[in-house]
Motif scaffolding. Structure first.
Motif, PDB file in Angstrom:
ATOM      1  N   LYS A  55     -78.176   4.289   3.094  1.00 52.46           N
ATOM      2  CA  LYS A  55     -78.498   3.420   4.229  1.00 52.46           C
ATOM      3  C   LYS A  55     -77.786   2.077   4.114  1.00 52.46           C
ATOM      4  CE  LYS A  55     -83.096   5.271   5.106  1.00 52.46           C
ATOM      5  NZ  LYS A  55     -84.528   5.025   4.951  1.00 52.46           N
ATOM      6  N   ASN A  75     -85.402  -4.085   7.902  1.00 55.53           N
ATOM      7  CA  ASN A  75     -85.309  -3.131   9.006  1.00 55.53           C
ATOM      8  C   ASN A  75     -84.716  -1.802   8.544  1.00 55.53           C
ATOM      9  OD1 ASN A  75     -86.409  -4.949  10.819  1.00 55.53           O
ATOM     10  ND2 ASN A  75     -84.419  -5.689  11.525  1.00 55.53           N
ATOM     11  N   ALA A  76     -83.733  -1.847   7.664  1.00 54.73           N
ATOM     12  CA  ALA A  76     -83.054  -0.621   7.222  1.00 54.73           C
ATOM     13  C   ALA A  76     -83.865   0.149   6.183  1.00 54.73           C
ATOM     14  CB  ALA A  76     -81.679  -0.956   6.658  1.00 54.73           C
ATOM     15  N   SER A  86     -81.603   5.173  -0.105  1.00 52.98           N
ATOM     16  CA  SER A  86     -81.497   3.733   0.170  1.00 52.98           C
ATOM     17  C   SER A  86     -80.055   3.263   0.051  1.00 52.98           C
ATOM     18  CB  SER A  86     -82.379   2.942  -0.800  1.00 52.98           C
ATOM     19  OG  SER A  86     -83.725   3.262  -0.628  1.00 52.98           O
ATOM     20  N   SER A  88     -70.583  -6.490   1.381  1.00 51.48           N
ATOM     21  CA  SER A  88     -70.241  -6.140   2.753  1.00 51.48           C
ATOM     22  C   SER A  88     -69.102  -7.054   3.182  1.00 51.48           C
ATOM     23  CB  SER A  88     -71.433  -6.326   3.695  1.00 51.48           C
ATOM     24  OG  SER A  88     -71.033  -6.146   5.032  1.00 51.48           O
ATOM     25  N   ALA A 133     -82.288  -7.775   7.981  1.00 52.15           N
ATOM     26  CA  ALA A 133     -81.541  -6.522   8.143  1.00 52.15           C
ATOM     27  C   ALA A 133     -81.934  -5.515   7.066  1.00 52.15           C
ATOM     28  CB  ALA A 133     -80.045  -6.797   8.109  1.00 52.15           C
ATOM     29  N   ASP A 188     -74.200   2.758   5.225  1.00 51.56           N
ATOM     30  CA  ASP A 188     -73.936   3.274   6.574  1.00 51.56           C
ATOM     31  C   ASP A 188     -74.587   2.490   7.699  1.00 51.56           C
ATOM     32  OD1 ASP A 188     -72.434   5.213   5.342  1.00 51.56           O
ATOM     33  OD2 ASP A 188     -74.025   6.731   5.406  1.00 51.56           O
ATOM     34  N   ASP A 189     -75.637   1.725   7.435  1.00 56.61           N
ATOM     35  CA  ASP A 189     -76.314   0.999   8.500  1.00 56.61           C
ATOM     36  C   ASP A 189     -75.362  -0.051   9.084  1.00 56.61           C
ATOM     37  OD1 ASP A 189     -77.964  -1.064   9.855  1.00 56.61           O
ATOM     38  OD2 ASP A 189     -79.641   0.137   9.116  1.00 56.61           O
ATOM     39  N   PRO A 190     -75.141  -0.037  10.410  1.00 57.04           N
ATOM     40  CA  PRO A 190     -74.191  -0.978  11.010  1.00 57.04           C
ATOM     41  C   PRO A 190     -74.580  -2.450  10.826  1.00 57.04           C
ATOM     42  CG  PRO A 190     -74.981   0.622  12.649  1.00 57.04           C
ATOM     43  CD  PRO A 190     -75.710   0.885  11.383  1.00 57.04           C
ATOM     44  N   ALA A 191     -75.873  -2.722  10.651  1.00 60.25           N
ATOM     45  CA  ALA A 191     -76.311  -4.102  10.448  1.00 60.25           C
ATOM     46  C   ALA A 191     -76.044  -4.582   9.025  1.00 60.25           C
ATOM     47  CB  ALA A 191     -77.795  -4.231  10.769  1.00 60.25           C
ATOM     48  N   LEU A 192     -75.737  -3.659   8.116  1.00 57.46           N
ATOM     49  CA  LEU A 192     -75.515  -4.017   6.710  1.00 57.46           C
ATOM     50  C   LEU A 192     -74.067  -3.773   6.280  1.00 57.46           C
ATOM     51  CD1 LEU A 192     -78.827  -2.575   5.257  1.00 57.46           C
ATOM     52  CD2 LEU A 192     -78.255  -4.981   5.605  1.00 57.46           C
ATOM     53  N   ARG A 193     -73.629  -2.514   6.344  1.00 58.43           N
ATOM     54  CA  ARG A 193     -72.259  -2.098   6.018  1.00 58.43           C
ATOM     55  C   ARG A 193     -71.786  -2.577   4.639  1.00 58.43           C
ATOM     56  NH1 ARG A 193     -70.129   1.706   7.592  1.00 58.43           N
ATOM     57  NH2 ARG A 193     -68.054   0.909   7.844  1.00 58.43           N
TER      58      ARG A 193
END
Length: 197
Positions: free
Chosen positions: A44, A14-15, A41, A85, A11, A47-52
């Motif tokens: 991201k 990818n981010a 960074s 997270s 994740a 805010d990235d839904p895969a990380l949060r």
């Protein structure tokens, strides 16, 4: 089947893309980002839904001047953040090196996490790291007349100045340190029966 750490590593890749160096050691994930990519960074990562990574747990300064018994040849100052997270129940460490050792400067992340305010003030006070965009960067642990940054490796143990109350002037004054350096010699016990009953 991928483990939780492998899923986090994927994740993060990818981010953040190729701009971040991701390492896994002892069950912990560390991301090293460039100073120019630091603020973006961190945004991201939140805010990235895969990380949060909604929570900034800690942010501190590090002085690598004599790291590894003097074998370190990289940049001297770094800012290290620990993120949590709650949604995904994972943690990550983010490290960014200040590109200039003479004037360590990175972007402030107070716009991303408001609690970074005091953490960044502490890193400024103790290490002299400046945070671009911080709205109130001033000392937080040492007094305002303090000279230097006490957690730097080249800061003298006794400091530069000391303060004391002067009864004649009826106020606190600053003066050069008057403490004489001394060398403590440990007491050596030579009794063979020491500690035995």
């Amino acid at each position: 089947m991928t483990t939780k750490i492998e899923a986090l590593e994927l994740a993060l890749k990818n981010a953040l893309g190729e701009g971040a160096a991701i390492t896994v050691a002892l069950g912990e994930v560390t991301v090293v980002v460039k100073a120019s990519d630091y603020l973006a960074s961190m945004q991201k990562l939140r805010d990235d839904p895969a990380l949060r990574f909604q929570e900034l747990v800690d942010l501190c300064g590090v002085d690598y001047q004599s790291y590894g018994e003097g074998t370190w040849d990289g940049l001297r100052f770094a800012v290290v953040s620990h993120l949590l997270s709650i949604e995904h129940n994972w943690r990550v460490r983010v490290r960014v090196f200040c590109p200039d050792d003479d004037m360590p400067l990175v972007d402030s992340v107070t716009s991303v996490w408001r609690n970074a305010n005091w953490f960044e003030r502490e890193a400024f006070d103790l290490f002299g790291i400046l945070f671009e965009g911080h709205g109130d960067l001033r000392r937080i642990l040492t007094d305002y007349g303090f000279i230097g940054h006490p957690f730097r490796k080249d800061f003298p143990i006794s400091g530069y100045v000391e303060m004391r109350y002067d009864p004649e002037q009826k106020r606190v004054i600053y003066q050069p340190v008057t403490i004489e350096p001394r060398e403590n010699i440990p007491r050596v016990i030579r009794e063979e029966t020491y500690g035995m009953k």
